[in-house]
Design a protein around this motif. Structure first.
Motif, PDB file in Angstrom:
ATOM      1  N   GLN A   1      12.282   9.118  -0.516  1.00 15.40           N
ATOM      2  CA  GLN A   1      11.791   9.783   0.697  1.00 15.40           C
ATOM      3  C   GLN A   1      12.934  10.565   1.351  1.00 15.40           C
TER       4      GLN A   1
ATOM      5  N   ASP B   1       0.819  -1.218   0.000  1.00 16.83           N
ATOM      6  CA  ASP B   1       0.000   0.000   0.000  1.00 16.83           C
ATOM      7  C   ASP B   1       0.853   1.268   0.000  1.00 16.83           C
ATOM      8  N   SER B   2       0.337   2.301  -0.623  1.00 11.07           N
ATOM      9  CA  SER B   2       1.005   3.609  -0.643  1.00 11.07           C
ATOM     10  C   SER B   2      -0.011   4.668  -1.034  1.00 11.07           C
ATOM     11  N   THR B   3       0.094   5.817  -0.424  1.00 11.80           N
ATOM     12  CA  THR B   3      -0.694   6.976  -0.874  1.00 11.80           C
ATOM     13  C   THR B   3       0.245   7.995  -1.513  1.00 11.80           C
ATOM     14  N   ARG B   4       1.201   8.514  -0.716  1.00 12.85           N
ATOM     15  CA  ARG B   4       2.076   9.596  -1.154  1.00 12.85           C
ATOM     16  C   ARG B   4       3.015   9.185  -2.289  1.00 12.85           C
ATOM     17  N   THR B   5       3.738   8.083  -2.098  1.00 12.71           N
ATOM     18  CA  THR B   5       4.800   7.736  -3.051  1.00 12.71           C
ATOM     19  C   THR B   5       4.215   7.385  -4.420  1.00 12.71           C
TER      20      THR B   5
ATOM     21  N   HIS C   1      14.259   3.570   1.306  1.00 11.69           N
ATOM     22  CA  HIS C   1      13.234   4.373   0.625  1.00 11.69           C
ATOM     23  C   HIS C   1      13.954   5.656   0.163  1.00 11.69           C
TER      24      HIS C   1
ATOM     25  N   PRO D   1       7.437  11.428   7.675  1.00 11.95           N
ATOM     26  CA  PRO D   1       7.264  10.976   6.283  1.00 11.95           C
ATOM     27  C   PRO D   1       5.825  10.610   5.944  1.00 11.95           C
ATOM     28  N   GLY D   2       5.003  10.369   6.985  1.00 10.35           N
ATOM     29  CA  GLY D   2       3.648   9.902   6.751  1.00 10.35           C
ATOM     30  C   GLY D   2       3.653   8.443   6.327  1.00 10.35           C
ATOM     31  N   PRO D   3       2.572   7.719   6.508  1.00 13.60           N
ATOM     32  CA  PRO D   3       1.373   8.166   7.221  1.00 13.60           C
ATOM     33  C   PRO D   3       1.628   8.270   8.728  1.00 13.60           C
TER      34      PRO D   3
ATOM     35  N   ARG E   1       7.566  -0.731  -5.284  1.00 15.87           N
ATOM     36  CA  ARG E   1       7.422  -0.856  -3.825  1.00 15.87           C
ATOM     37  C   ARG E   1       7.082  -2.309  -3.540  1.00 15.87           C
TER      38      ARG E   1
HETATM   39  N1   CP Z   1       6.055   8.215   3.110  1.00 20.34           N
HETATM   40  C1   CP Z   1       5.523   7.228   2.363  1.00 20.34           C
HETATM   41  O1   CP Z   1       6.223   6.410   1.792  1.00 20.34           O
HETATM   42  O2   CP Z   1       4.163   7.252   2.312  1.00 20.34           O
HETATM   43  P1   CP Z   1       3.263   6.211   1.492  1.00 20.34           P
HETATM   44  O3   CP Z   1       3.365   4.876   2.189  1.00 20.34           O
HETATM   45  O4   CP Z   1       1.865   6.782   1.552  1.00 20.34           O
HETATM   46  O5   CP Z   1       3.784   6.123   0.102  1.00 20.34           O
END
Ligand code: CP
Length: 340
Positions: free
Chosen positions: A136, A52-56, A133, A274-276, A105
């Motif tokens: 990041q 899972d990922s939102t930002r990357t 990562h 870095p989130g989340p 990823r």
């Molecule tokens: N910081 C980061 O990698 O966020 P995601 O898991 O949302 O991609």
């Protein structure tokens, strides 16, 4: 630059500065009415996400599209991976469709490295297990540099201008053991000249931390007054197979950043994540939403940094200076035919 970006540890200081400086130029595109350059026109970028990922994922997609590349988003859910197809066969299938770069990823540490041995295009590691990562870390360095270096000469702790991060004191706090973000940041910040201190309970520090190019500490309150940057890490409960601390409440009390603790920082210091985020665990909402927080900026900067990485790895065409009006998309004209 290498053909792949698998780890921050493989970047030289010159490589890292080239990426950061290129990202600085490309960040200007975001301020234009039409946020697009034709530099990777005709190239294909595959986003291969097994975790899972939102930002990357979204920022790689935005970055590739801003450079006019074609983007294929591949998610393991709903693909033939669910029927048992291997990573190698999945990658070779996508490469057969003409991928010039694969952004991967994966839950397994080392997946990006293996992939780089199988495909002819560039491989970019978007997070592999607990290993690395790198983009990041690059966007974090870009954010630190923008916030701390451009202060007017004499007005802050660092000289004005871009440069590296020599002498910047960075505390990375929390679940270092499971954090690919921490590993990449320690490597990159070290090569850029920053002084890194990892702060965590002993159970959440890797055994090999003594060989890393950084200090380690257990007392967050003692480290904060000597920090220019505090980078909070998410407690990765999904990767924990044992009890690493007595309770979430106890962890938060010792290692969480709330407003009282944030007041221990020097006035110029910034707070990163870095989130989340787990609001209320490693970071209080009042801190995450404060003026010192760079969390939203980090997301925006991620697009510029990933544009720079794609541009440099794929050898994109020149992009114009701010005053340049040379690109047809900006003037509204058609692209010229190839070969004319
Ligand atoms: N910081 C980061 O990698 O966020 P995601 O898991 O949302 O991609």
């Amino acid at each position: 630059m290498n053909r792949h970006l698998v780890s921050a540890a493989s970047l030289t200081r010159d490589d890292a500065l080239l990426i950061l400086d290129t990202a600085e130029e490309l960040a200007r595109v975001a301020d234009r009415p039409i946020k697009k350059l034709p530099t990777l026109r005709g190239r294909t970028v595959v986003n291969l996400f097994f975790e899972d990922s939102t930002r990357t994922r979204t920022s790689f997609e935005v970055a590739a599209k801003r450079l006019s590349a074609d983007v294929i988003n591949f998610s393991a859910k709903g693909s033939s991976v669910a029927k048992g197809e291997s990573l190698r066969d999945t990658a070779l299938t996508l490469e057969a469709m003409g991928a010039d770069a694969v952004v991967i990823r994966h839950v397994a540490s080392g997946a990006a490295h293996r992939l780089a041995g199988w495909v002819s295009g560039s491989v970019i590691n978007a997070g592999d297990g607990t290993h690395e990562h790198p983009t990041q870390a690059l966007l974090d360095a870009f954010t630190i540099r923008r916030r701390l270096r451009p202060c007017e000469a004499g007005a802050g702790p660092f000289p004005a201008g871009r440069g590296a991060l020599d002498g910047v004191r960075v505390a990375i706090v929390g679940d270092v053991l499971h954090s690919r973000v921490a590993r990449s940041n320690v490597a990159l910040l070290n090569v850029l000249g920053a002084e890194v201190t990892l702060v965590a309970p002993p159970t959440l520090l890797p055994l090999a931390v003594g060989s890393w190019p950084c200090e380690a500490a257990y007392d967050l309150d003692a480290v904060l007054p000597k920090s220019d940057v505090v980078m909070m890490l998410r407690v990765q409960r999904e990767r924990m197979s044992a009890a690493y601390f007595p309770s979430v409440r106890e962890y938060s009390r010792r290692y969480g950043l709330d407003a009282t603790r944030m007041a221990l920082l020097p006035d110029h210091a910034i707070v990163m994540h870095p989130g989340p985020m787990n609001r209320g665990v490693e970071i209080a909402a009042e801190v995450a939403d404060s003026a010192r927080s760079t969390i939203v900026e980090q997301v925006a900067n991620g697009v510029s940094v990933r544009m720079a990485v794609l541009y440099l790895l794929l050898g994109g065409a020149e992009f114009p200076e701010e005053s340049g009006a040379g690109f047809p998309e900006e003037s509204g004209a058609e692209f010229p035919e190839e070969g004319r």
